[in-house]
Design an enzyme around this catalytic site. Structure first.
Site, short mmCIF file in Angstrom:
data_model
loop_
_atom_site.label_atom_id
_atom_site.label_comp_id
_atom_site.label_asym_id
_atom_site.label_seq_id
_atom_site.Cartn_x
_atom_site.Cartn_y
_atom_site.Cartn_z
N SER A 46 0.84 -1.20 0.00
CA SER A 46 0.00 0.00 0.00
C SER A 46 0.87 1.24 0.00
O SER A 46 2.10 1.17 0.12
CB SER A 46 -0.92 0.01 1.23
OG SER A 46 -0.14 0.14 2.42
N SER A 47 0.22 2.40 -0.12
CA SER A 47 0.94 3.67 -0.13
C SER A 47 0.12 4.74 0.56
O SER A 47 -1.07 4.58 0.80
CB SER A 47 1.25 4.10 -1.57
OG SER A 47 0.04 4.35 -2.28
N TYR A 50 3.06 9.17 3.53
CA TYR A 50 4.33 8.86 4.19
C TYR A 50 5.31 8.19 3.23
O TYR A 50 6.52 8.25 3.39
CB TYR A 50 4.09 7.92 5.37
CG TYR A 50 3.38 6.66 4.94
CD1 TYR A 50 4.09 5.56 4.47
CD2 TYR A 50 1.98 6.60 4.93
CE1 TYR A 50 3.44 4.43 4.02
CE2 TYR A 50 1.33 5.48 4.48
CZ TYR A 50 2.06 4.40 4.03
OH TYR A 50 1.40 3.29 3.56
N GLY A 51 4.80 7.48 2.21
CA GLY A 51 5.63 6.70 1.31
C GLY A 51 4.94 5.42 0.90
O GLY A 51 3.75 5.43 0.57
N ARG A 52 5.67 4.31 0.93
CA ARG A 52 5.13 3.05 0.44
C ARG A 52 5.47 1.91 1.42
O ARG A 52 6.45 2.00 2.15
CB ARG A 52 5.71 2.71 -0.94
CG ARG A 52 5.58 3.82 -1.95
CD ARG A 52 6.41 3.56 -3.20
NE ARG A 52 5.82 2.55 -4.06
CZ ARG A 52 4.91 2.81 -4.99
NH1 ARG A 52 4.45 4.05 -5.15
NH2 ARG A 52 4.43 1.86 -5.76
N VAL A 53 4.66 0.85 1.35
CA VAL A 53 4.91 -0.33 2.18
C VAL A 53 5.02 -1.55 1.28
O VAL A 53 4.18 -1.75 0.39
CB VAL A 53 3.80 -0.54 3.23
CG1 VAL A 53 4.08 -1.80 4.06
CG2 VAL A 53 3.70 0.67 4.15
N LYS A 69 8.47 -0.29 5.42
CA LYS A 69 7.85 1.02 5.23
C LYS A 69 8.92 2.00 4.76
O LYS A 69 9.87 2.28 5.50
CB LYS A 69 7.21 1.48 6.54
CG LYS A 69 6.37 2.73 6.46
CD LYS A 69 5.67 2.95 7.81
CE LYS A 69 4.71 4.12 7.78
NZ LYS A 69 3.99 4.29 9.06
N ASP A 171 -4.48 7.34 17.18
CA ASP A 171 -5.08 7.00 15.89
C ASP A 171 -5.52 5.54 15.86
O ASP A 171 -5.30 4.83 14.88
CB ASP A 171 -4.12 7.29 14.74
CG ASP A 171 -4.83 7.35 13.39
OD1 ASP A 171 -6.08 7.54 13.38
OD2 ASP A 171 -4.17 7.22 12.35
#
Length: 426
Positions: A46-47, A50-53, A69, A171
């Protein structure tokens, strides 16, 4: 009586020591190590902002599966500005490097490569959002009561550890509650978490918007400048309700900040809460008169016809309808949420943060004390199977992925969520 599968929490609020900690204290930054030398990238998960995983497996005899991450540097147009990491990224790295508990996601290491930061976490096959979604397809079928009980206990167990160590999560929501293939609950995504021991400034001054709107506590909606771990317990109550009903209990629409970054009063979300919990007043929340948005609440109450706004709580009828529609027994007995479940839910969703149940008190509640041992495997006794995370293999170049920087805009970070789950949430 609690099951022997839970060696972490004891009746006086402490944590039993474990012979083998999951990692040595201070796991942290690793220099002169390249990600692809240590990990084989299986695919893209996923993205977000923050960036990508990515999903990965260890190389060179390092077993196990991992979620990597990748934080991206800040960008302005097509020019990358190496201006450092966002506050949320720094907090997440600092906290995850120190935290070590069976119900909190485990950080394996942090790698710096070519001015990019990689956080390597243990891989978890599921999250609560995926599990809830699975129980709505192709037709609604309830999450077994024993599974709900185990999930909630493990979640509270991890939360007690965070709060005992002066950490607010800020969160909590189904997408951020991870589940391993062996049924262990891990609290994930600590990007908004922070220490609350003797803060130099009010928590509000640092982050004006915390907690995804559907899980945001009423004191936050009312503009509180100072808040406590009680905000996390309200979110747990919302998650508990969602596990039972398979839909968010307070599904409001978020009013966005204006160009001046002024935080608006979340009128619609507050009404969703009032519809079920009733209108808050001095008797059930003495401190409400001191809330910055109290005048907005009064205006909201006056704008609705007297018979169109609930003055008393409807949570009891909501709960009974939930059990009936979900196929649970409405009587308190083994294997069903029952009256104990309602009492715990009502104490988690207490308007007044000063009287809202704490994580320690919740773990000692009759909902957990009665009904037999609780398994550390929430899937125990469940004959069905949940689908694995969706992994795409057409975008697994961890070096070339291009996305926005690390700074968050609002609360978008469902870091280990599948694309399908994200679309469902939207």
């Amino acid at each position: 009586m609690l099951g022997r599968n839970f060696p972490y929490f004891n009746s006086v609020g402490g944590f039993y020591s474990r012979e083998n900690s999951r990692r040595q204290p201070g796991t942290g930054y690793t220099s002169k190590v390249r990600v692809r030398d240590k990990y084989h990238i299986v695919g893209f998960i996923s993205s977000g902002t923050y960036g990508r995983v990515y999903k990965a497996v260890g190389r060179n005899g390092q077993g196990g599966e991992f979620a990597i991450k990748k934080f991206k540097p800040d960008k302005e147009g097509d020019i990358i500005q190496y201006t450092g990491l966002s506050q949320s990224a720094i907090r997440e790295m600092a906290l995850c490097s120190e935290l070590d508990h069976a119900n909190v996601v485990q950080l394996a290491e942090i790698i710096l490569e070519d001015k990019c930061i990689f956080m390597v976490f243990e891989y978890t096959e599921h999250d609560l959002l995926q599990i809830i979604h699975h129980h709505t397809q192709p037709q609604r079928h309830p999450i077994p009561a024993a599974m709900v009980r185990s999930i909630l206990f493990q979640l509270l167990n991890g939360l007690l550890y965070l709060h005992t160590n002066w950490v607010l999560h800020r969160d909590l929501k189904p997408a951020n509650i991870l589940v391993t293939s062996s049924g262990a609950i891990r609290i994930g995504d600590l990007g908004l978490a922070r220490l609350f021991y003797k803060p130099l400034n009010s928590l509000f001054s640092g982050d004006k918007v915390v907690v995804t709107i559907w899980y945001r506590a009423p004191e936050l909606l009312m503009g509180s400048r100072h808040y406590t771990p009680a905000v996390d317990l309200w979110a747990v109550g919302c998650i508990f309700a969602e596990l039972l009903s398979l839909r968010p209990i307070f599904k409001g629409e978020e009013a966005k900040m204006d160009s001046k970054k002024t935080v608006p009063f979340q009128r619609n979300q507050m009404m969703k809460i009032i519809d079920i919990m009733g209108l808050p007043h001095r008797d059930n929340w003495p401190g409400i008169v001191h809330m910055p948005e109290y005048s907005q609440l009064q205006s909201l109450a006056m704008s609705r016809a007297p018979n169109h706004i609930s003055r008393t709580s409807n949570l009891g009828s909501w709960y009974q309808n939930c059990l009936k529609n979900g196929g649970y027994s409405v009587n308190s007995s083994v294997g069903t949420p029952g009256d104990d479940g309602f009492d715990l839910l009502s104490r988690l969703l207490d308007y007044d943060p000063t009287s809202r149940i704490t994580a320690k008190e919740a773990l000692e509640h009759p909902y957990f004390k009665n009904g037999g041992p609780i398994s550390a495997n929430c899937f125990e006794g469940f004959e069905g199977k949940y689908p694995h995370r969706r992994i795409t293999h057409d975008d697994n170049d961890i070096r070339s992925g291009s996305l926005p920087g690390t700074k968050r805009s609002g609360l978008p970070d469902d870091s280990l969520m599948s694309r399908a789950a994200k679309r469902m949430k939207e």
